[in-house]
Every structure is written in C-alpha cells, then in structure tokens.
Design a protein around this motif. Structure first.
Motif, short mmCIF file in Angstrom:
data_model
loop_
_atom_site.label_atom_id
_atom_site.label_comp_id
_atom_site.label_asym_id
_atom_site.label_seq_id
_atom_site.Cartn_x
_atom_site.Cartn_y
_atom_site.Cartn_z
N UNK A 86 0.82 -1.20 0.00
CA UNK A 86 0.00 0.00 0.00
C UNK A 86 0.86 1.26 0.00
N UNK A 87 0.22 2.35 -0.44
CA UNK A 87 0.89 3.64 -0.56
C UNK A 87 0.82 4.43 0.75
N UNK A 88 0.17 3.89 1.76
CA UNK A 88 0.00 4.58 3.03
C UNK A 88 -0.11 3.57 4.15
N UNK A 89 -0.24 4.07 5.36
CA UNK A 89 -0.32 3.20 6.53
C UNK A 89 -1.75 2.74 6.83
N UNK A 90 -2.71 3.16 6.00
CA UNK A 90 -4.12 2.85 6.22
C UNK A 90 -4.63 1.80 5.22
N UNK A 91 -3.75 0.92 4.78
CA UNK A 91 -4.09 -0.14 3.82
C UNK A 91 -4.72 0.41 2.54
N UNK A 92 -4.17 1.54 2.09
CA UNK A 92 -4.60 2.12 0.83
C UNK A 92 -5.75 3.08 0.92
N UNK A 93 -6.29 3.32 2.10
CA UNK A 93 -7.46 4.20 2.24
C UNK A 93 -7.14 5.64 1.85
N UNK A 94 -5.89 6.07 2.01
CA UNK A 94 -5.52 7.45 1.69
C UNK A 94 -4.97 7.61 0.28
N UNK A 95 -4.07 6.72 -0.14
CA UNK A 95 -3.40 6.89 -1.43
C UNK A 95 -3.49 5.68 -2.35
N UNK A 96 -4.15 4.64 -1.92
CA UNK A 96 -4.33 3.48 -2.79
C UNK A 96 -3.25 2.42 -2.63
N UNK A 97 -3.24 1.50 -3.57
CA UNK A 97 -2.32 0.36 -3.48
C UNK A 97 -0.97 0.68 -4.13
N UNK A 98 -0.03 -0.19 -3.89
CA UNK A 98 1.32 -0.08 -4.44
C UNK A 98 1.83 -1.49 -4.69
N UNK A 99 2.56 -1.69 -5.77
CA UNK A 99 3.12 -3.00 -6.05
C UNK A 99 4.64 -2.96 -5.91
N UNK A 100 5.16 -3.85 -5.10
CA UNK A 100 6.60 -4.06 -4.99
C UNK A 100 6.99 -5.10 -6.03
N UNK A 101 8.07 -4.86 -6.76
CA UNK A 101 8.51 -5.81 -7.79
C UNK A 101 9.84 -6.45 -7.42
N UNK A 102 9.86 -7.77 -7.53
CA UNK A 102 11.09 -8.55 -7.36
C UNK A 102 11.49 -9.05 -8.74
N UNK A 103 12.66 -8.64 -9.19
CA UNK A 103 13.10 -8.89 -10.57
C UNK A 103 14.34 -9.77 -10.55
N UNK A 104 14.24 -10.94 -11.17
CA UNK A 104 15.38 -11.86 -11.29
C UNK A 104 16.02 -11.68 -12.65
N UNK A 105 17.26 -11.22 -12.66
CA UNK A 105 17.97 -10.94 -13.91
C UNK A 105 19.43 -11.35 -13.76
N UNK A 106 19.91 -12.22 -14.63
CA UNK A 106 21.32 -12.63 -14.63
C UNK A 106 21.78 -13.11 -13.25
N UNK A 107 20.98 -13.91 -12.60
CA UNK A 107 21.31 -14.48 -11.28
C UNK A 107 21.39 -13.44 -10.17
N UNK A 108 20.89 -12.23 -10.41
CA UNK A 108 20.82 -11.19 -9.40
C UNK A 108 19.35 -10.91 -9.11
N UNK A 109 19.01 -10.70 -7.84
CA UNK A 109 17.63 -10.40 -7.44
C UNK A 109 17.52 -8.93 -7.05
N UNK A 110 16.74 -8.20 -7.83
CA UNK A 110 16.48 -6.79 -7.55
C UNK A 110 15.08 -6.65 -6.94
N UNK A 111 14.91 -5.69 -6.06
CA UNK A 111 13.60 -5.40 -5.49
C UNK A 111 13.36 -3.90 -5.52
N UNK A 112 12.28 -3.50 -6.21
CA UNK A 112 11.90 -2.09 -6.34
C UNK A 112 10.62 -1.89 -5.52
N UNK A 113 10.71 -1.05 -4.49
CA UNK A 113 9.60 -0.90 -3.55
C UNK A 113 8.53 0.08 -4.00
N UNK A 114 8.74 0.78 -5.14
CA UNK A 114 7.72 1.73 -5.58
C UNK A 114 7.50 2.81 -4.53
N UNK A 115 6.25 3.23 -4.36
CA UNK A 115 5.91 4.23 -3.35
C UNK A 115 5.37 3.55 -2.10
#
Length: 222
Positions: A86-115
């Motif tokens: 979520x984009x806030x501490x109220x489970x999205x009630x204020x700013x909505x949802x957010x997706x965290x992405x875990x990206x596997x590339x060339x045997x390296x694991x990246x994680x982008x937390x978005x907002x």
C-alpha cells in the motif's frame, strides 16, 4: 552482468543479457525530463503520473511488456514477481495500493519498492524473499522516510541498498516536499559519499551474507 542506471525520482534502468527493464517511468510533473529510455519490460508500481509514464519508454521489441500489478511474470529469461502493498499506513485508504517488484535478472535479485508507505508484514517479506539489490524510497511525505527506510532495510536484509524518491536539485516544480538524500545518508551513518553514475552488479562483487549491507547513492543520468 546487469548494469543499473538511475534516471531520477523512482526510475531505474536495469540492463542484463536477457533484456532491459525500466521501473516507474515518470512524467514532467516531477520537474525532470526522463528523455526517451528504451526497454523490453516496464514495471509500474501504481498509477500516479510520476510513476506510470509508460509512453516515455521506447520498445526494444515489437511489443514492450508492461507489468502493472501483483502476480508472476516471465519475459524472455527475466522473471518478475509483483507483491501487493500500500501507498499509506491505512491499507490504501488514503493513497491506494502499491506493487513491490522482485526482478530476477542474470542471477541477481532486484527489489523495487515503488511508493511503499508502510512497514512490511511477515507475509509480504516472505513473498519478496531474498534480495540482492534493494531500491527504496527515502524522501518521506507520500512514502516512507529515512527512519522508516532503515527499519524496512532490516526487514528485507538486502546486500546492496540504493535510495530513491528524494529531493533532487533539478526538481523545481514537484508538488511534494521530499527530504534530500542527505537525511537518509545521516540516518545510516554514511561518510564521504560519492554518487555513482552507473553500477555493474555480478554475483562476485555482491557483499557476502557475512558482510554489512552496502549503501550506494546514484547520480541521476537525466
């Protein structure tokens, strides 16, 4: 051997042997010009213009693969997992949802937390799994701030941390009052920081599990 370029705000380009990924392309409301980056894959953490300007990205194939939410994806040797948060501490009630992405590339694991706007639950941490390189917002206001970022880093325990979503000198018209990266640098106790323009990651140059997490400040290439 993936290389990382910081395009400003929360946008990164990850380029490896199997393709190129752009995370959270932004529009001009940020006060920066993203230019015309090219990619095979684009990830969008949420549908705010400063994170979802997909039109700015040129496709490197006939069809660029767009990922806009939770789920598991496999594109030409690159695997991506979207974790619902979520984009806030109220489970999205204020700013909505957010997706965290875990990206596997060339045997390296990246994680982008978005907002990300809150600390992670045990279930979310399990979904994210082991992370080599973490991109984390640190500017506060509409996301987590420096102190919260430190707490989340201890939850995820990545090998490398790269901060994002903080005030840049070039930004003059952005509507949100973000903190500078200096506050995060102070929070984690870094000294003599020299921003890097590009970062090449291999399994050989990652810190070992016994070593401390490495913090890297990146200079935007806009």
């Amino acid at each position: 051997m993936p290389d990382i370029q910081y395009l400003g705000h929360s946008c990164f380009r990850l380029r490896g042997r199997d393709g190129t990924v752009i995370c959270d392309p932004y529009d001009r409301s940020v006060g920066l010009d993203i230019g015309k980056p090219a990619a095979h894959i684009v990830t969008v953490s949420h549908q705010h213009p400063d994170h979802a300007n997909v039109a700015a990205v040129k496709p490197l194939r006939e069809r660029m693969f767009l990922i806009e939410g939770p789920g598991e994806y496999e594109v030409g040797g690159i695997s991506v997992t979207g974790v619902r948060t979520f984009h806030d501490k109220q489970k999205g009630a204020e700013r909505g949802s957010n997706t965290v992405y875990v990206i596997h590339m060339d045997d390296i694991v990246f994680c982008h937390l978005g907002d990300l706007g809150h600390e992670l639950t045990t279930h979310q941490i399990d979904e994210i799994g082991n992370v080599d390189v973490l991109f984390i917002p640190v500017g506060g206001d509409e996301t987590i701030g420096p102190a919260e970022a430190v707490s989340i880093i201890s939850q995820i325990e990545p090998r490398i941390v790269i901060p994002m979503h903080y005030a840049l000198n070039e930004q003059r018209s952005f509507e949100h009052d973000l903190a500078s990266v200096d506050k995060f640098v102070h929070e984690v106790g870094l000294k003599d920081v020299v921003p890097e323009e590009k970062l090449n990651i291999t399994s050989n140059n990652l810190p070992s599990e016994a070593e401390e997490t490495r913090f890297v400040i990146m200079k935007p290439s806009t």
